[in-house]
Design an enzyme around this catalytic site. Structure first.
Site, short mmCIF file in Angstrom:
data_model
loop_
_atom_site.label_atom_id
_atom_site.label_comp_id
_atom_site.label_asym_id
_atom_site.label_seq_id
_atom_site.Cartn_x
_atom_site.Cartn_y
_atom_site.Cartn_z
CG HIS C 12 -0.44 -0.08 2.40
ND1 HIS C 12 -1.08 -0.63 3.45
CD2 HIS C 12 0.69 0.19 2.99
CE1 HIS C 12 -0.54 -0.63 4.69
NE2 HIS C 12 0.72 0.22 4.49
CG HIS C 60 1.14 4.40 7.69
ND1 HIS C 60 -0.16 3.92 6.90
CD2 HIS C 60 1.85 3.58 7.17
CE1 HIS C 60 0.15 2.70 6.15
NE2 HIS C 60 1.64 2.58 6.51
CG HIS C 194 8.70 -0.95 3.14
ND1 HIS C 194 8.02 -2.09 3.51
CD2 HIS C 194 8.03 0.45 3.30
CE1 HIS C 194 6.80 -1.60 4.09
NE2 HIS C 194 6.75 -0.14 4.14
CD GLU C 241 3.62 -1.16 6.46
OE1 GLU C 241 3.17 -0.02 6.76
OE2 GLU C 241 3.43 -1.40 5.17
FE LIG Z 1 2.33 1.03 5.40
#
Ligand SMILES: [Fe+3]
Ligand SMILES: [Fe+3]
Lengths: 139, 280, 280, 139
Positions: C12, C60, C194, C241
């Site tokens: 996302h 977030h 990431h 995540e």
């Molecule tokens: Fe995220």
């Protein structure tokens, strides 16, 4: 898998709540329905809001997403009606505290007694659960 | 090493706060209630002397509005002020938190698969400040630091007794793994029987309440399996607060010794009970 | 009766929202990414046609600030607006909730001893709106209603993979007991590898990501036991995540059929992956 | 009892987080330490706050419970320093978004590369985890 339900379905679990005389359990359905009644009531935690409300109750209520039925129930302090509309007593407490009422006095208005009668019942040991546990079971 | 040395179950009726704040604790109505807490106040001050109290209570629509309903919220902040519940905040000292212990417990609980909500800033209402007043009177500053643990017992479904007991067990393990040397108590508050709404308001159940106190004293954990509907039918719509006592009881381990027990009817709409337990 | 008919795992990345909003989805950089979602967009529109999506994502630092950190928050409101993450809200339609289903799931989960936080009003950030854009493009109104499920994967400890998988299983049971006839999908979003911080930023791990996708396809539930430290070491600090994909996968039951799978490196700082699964 | 810890203690669980090169895991300890840095950053979600901040950054920062060290790190956009002080990238994103920076550009400033170098690394498959998984284990 842990579960508070045992062999019940959630529908059976919730249905039992309707079997208690003179009691509205604050279920999700009621929380949804009474959302803005309860949010309005919580706004009275701020002294400046209490002042504004006291100065013009109707005008203050008009600022909230409330049905006319809810506004009338709030204006007339019809707490049983407010419970039916999804109000919860801990939220509504902000309203009767604003009025300067004690919990006992406010709560007594939901029963079929006057406050002195209610107080006397409490001093004599309170309301017996006998016969008030279950509508269907009559016990 | 930190350790849980004792647990207290206690009602947290708002009117008791009024009695303390208005100096009425000795009058005819309140006297018998406060006398029942006398033993506990002396024990706390002279013998037990906890450093920290994990105070399990419920927020009564004060810190959390209708928008957000955490099942279990643990206070990880440094300080909490008394909430304005509609008649101005109670004139009590600020409640000092223990962020180090609180964060440690929060982390441990999440690792044991409790889905905690962490909260840093919140006001605390009578659910927390009334037990403080009952146990410590009206000092200039509270003699303990507090880890507030707010449980949703207002919107159904509230957590099960079994879940509460298991949370207590996990809290005990978490405290044990905290490296600082701390004398920690855990209090479960709320109840006992009361109903604050509808035509059935005013319901009290002396017999059931005392059976519940008996169960807490016995080694068995039958109390954890009492279903919500039993609390509702037997103890009034607000008696469900007693599930919070099971968090306290779960934290004390299999067997306990009872140090003190007191029960009085009524205070306002409510049956007042309290019990002091030690791990056996 | 409502039923979960399919699950999607998907990255996302905020930059994908920018690409959609600025009409760059066909350019050299973004083209290969959006082409990978083409199959899924067509399948959703012509074949799958879900009524509701349970959209597992993480906030977030948008709806929840540092003050309050719910481990699992379920959106029970009627509508959610796009959050302003510092450059104005994304120009996407409001997200319509499904309060009836959401409250039913919330109640069911609490009764199965998940300590949910219920939330009614919140803005939703790229974690939720970017998957919507990837799956549905840029319509005037979203073609599905959404039950947002926000998971804390920012502040440690985040929930374990095992807890996430178990939550997914419980969600599936909850959906099954909802009386309305609804075609429900569950999406797990975030990842894949990431790292957005520190000197190690920019880490990607094609091999690990693809092994994770393999694990999701196989019947075994080895993926649920991957410890946090493995995500951190192998997939960067934000790769964690991917535990949210396990909620989706847990909801699909023991065995699944893979309908589509796509992986592309890079998008901004991130490895883009997505997988479409059906209960076998 | 379920536990994500297996045979580890929580202390061992947390200690492992310090064994990852070039990475600050956002633990409870960091969340506590960086509380006001993160709360400040979130305030920039409101356009009116972004305007006030841009007009006089130092004055805006003075309204927050921030150490001088934190203020300097914020003013100089020293993101690695901010991570050390308990900042988290999702909060800090509100700051670099206010500056008009993309995630990739802001993130590149925490590495030893220029943004073009960083971008090239990403286009070539990103940073390999080889040798960057564990400080002690050197793998
Ligand atoms: Fe995220
Ligand atoms: Fe209470």
């Amino acid at each position: 898998m842990n579960s508070a339900l045992g062999h019940q379905s959630i529908h059976e679990y919730l249905a039992e709540f309707d079997d208690i005389p003179g009691t509205r359990v604050f279920t999700a359905a009621r929380a949804r329905k009474g959302y803005w009644i309860n949010q309005f009531a919580m706004s009275l935690m701020k002294p400046e809001n209490r002042e504004r409300f006291k100065a013009d109750e109707r005008a203050y209520l008009n600022d909230w997403k409330l049905s006319e039925e809810a506004k009338e129930a709030l204006l007339s302090r019809d707490f049983n009606r407010l419970l039916d509309l999804g109000g919860n007593v801990y939220f509504l407490a902000k309203l009767f505290s604003t009025d300067g009422l004690s919990f006992a006095e406010a709560v007594s208005t939901m029963t079929d007694m006057t406050f002195p009668e209610y107080r006397e019942m409490m001093n004599n040991g309170g309301r017996s659960p006998e016969g008030l546990r279950s509508i269907k079971g009559k016990y | 090493m930190a350790r849980i040395t004792a647990g207290i179950g206690s009602s947290h009726v708002p009117l008791l706060g009024v009695a303390v704040d208005q100096g009425k604790t000795g009058d005819e109505y309140f006297g018998p209630i406060f006398q029942g807490y006398e033993w506990t106040r002396t024990w706390l001050e002279t013998t037990a002397k906890p450093d920290v109290v994990i105070l399990v209570y419920n927020d009564h629509a004060s810190a959390f509005d209708a928008n957000i309903i955490p099942t279990f919220a643990i206070g990880c902040g440094d300080v909490y002020k008394s909430a304005d519940e509609g008649w101005g905040p109670r004139p009590v000292p600020d409640v000092e938190g223990h962020a180090g212990l609180a964060w440690h417990i929060a982390q441990s609980l999440i690792l044991e698969e409790f889905d905690m909500t962490i909260i840093n800033e919140m006001d605390v209402d009578h659910g927390l400040t009334v037990p403080m007043s009952m146990m410590f009177g009206a000092p200039a500053a509270w003699p303990v630091r507090v880890v507030p643990l707010a449980v949703n017992v207002v919107t159904y479904p509230v957590p099960s007794g079994n879940r509460c007991w298991a949370l207590g067990e996990a809290i005990a393990r978490a405290v044990q793994s905290f490296p600082e040397d701390l004398n920690v108590q855990i209090w479960g508050t709320g109840g006992m029987s009361h109903q604050l709404q509808g035509p059935r308001a005013g319901l009290l159940n002396r017999e059931w309440d005392n059976r519940f106190l008996d169960l807490l004293e016995t080694a068995g954990d039958a109390a954890r399996h009492i279903p919500h509907i039993e609390y509702l039918r037997e103890t009034g719509s607000e008696g469900i607060e007693m599930v919070m006592w099971l968090i306290m009881r779960g934290a004390l381990g299999h067997a306990v010794t009872r140090l003190h027990r007191h029960y009085h009817i009524p205070c306002s709409n409510t049956a007042i009970g309290h019990i002091v337990l030690e791990p056996a």
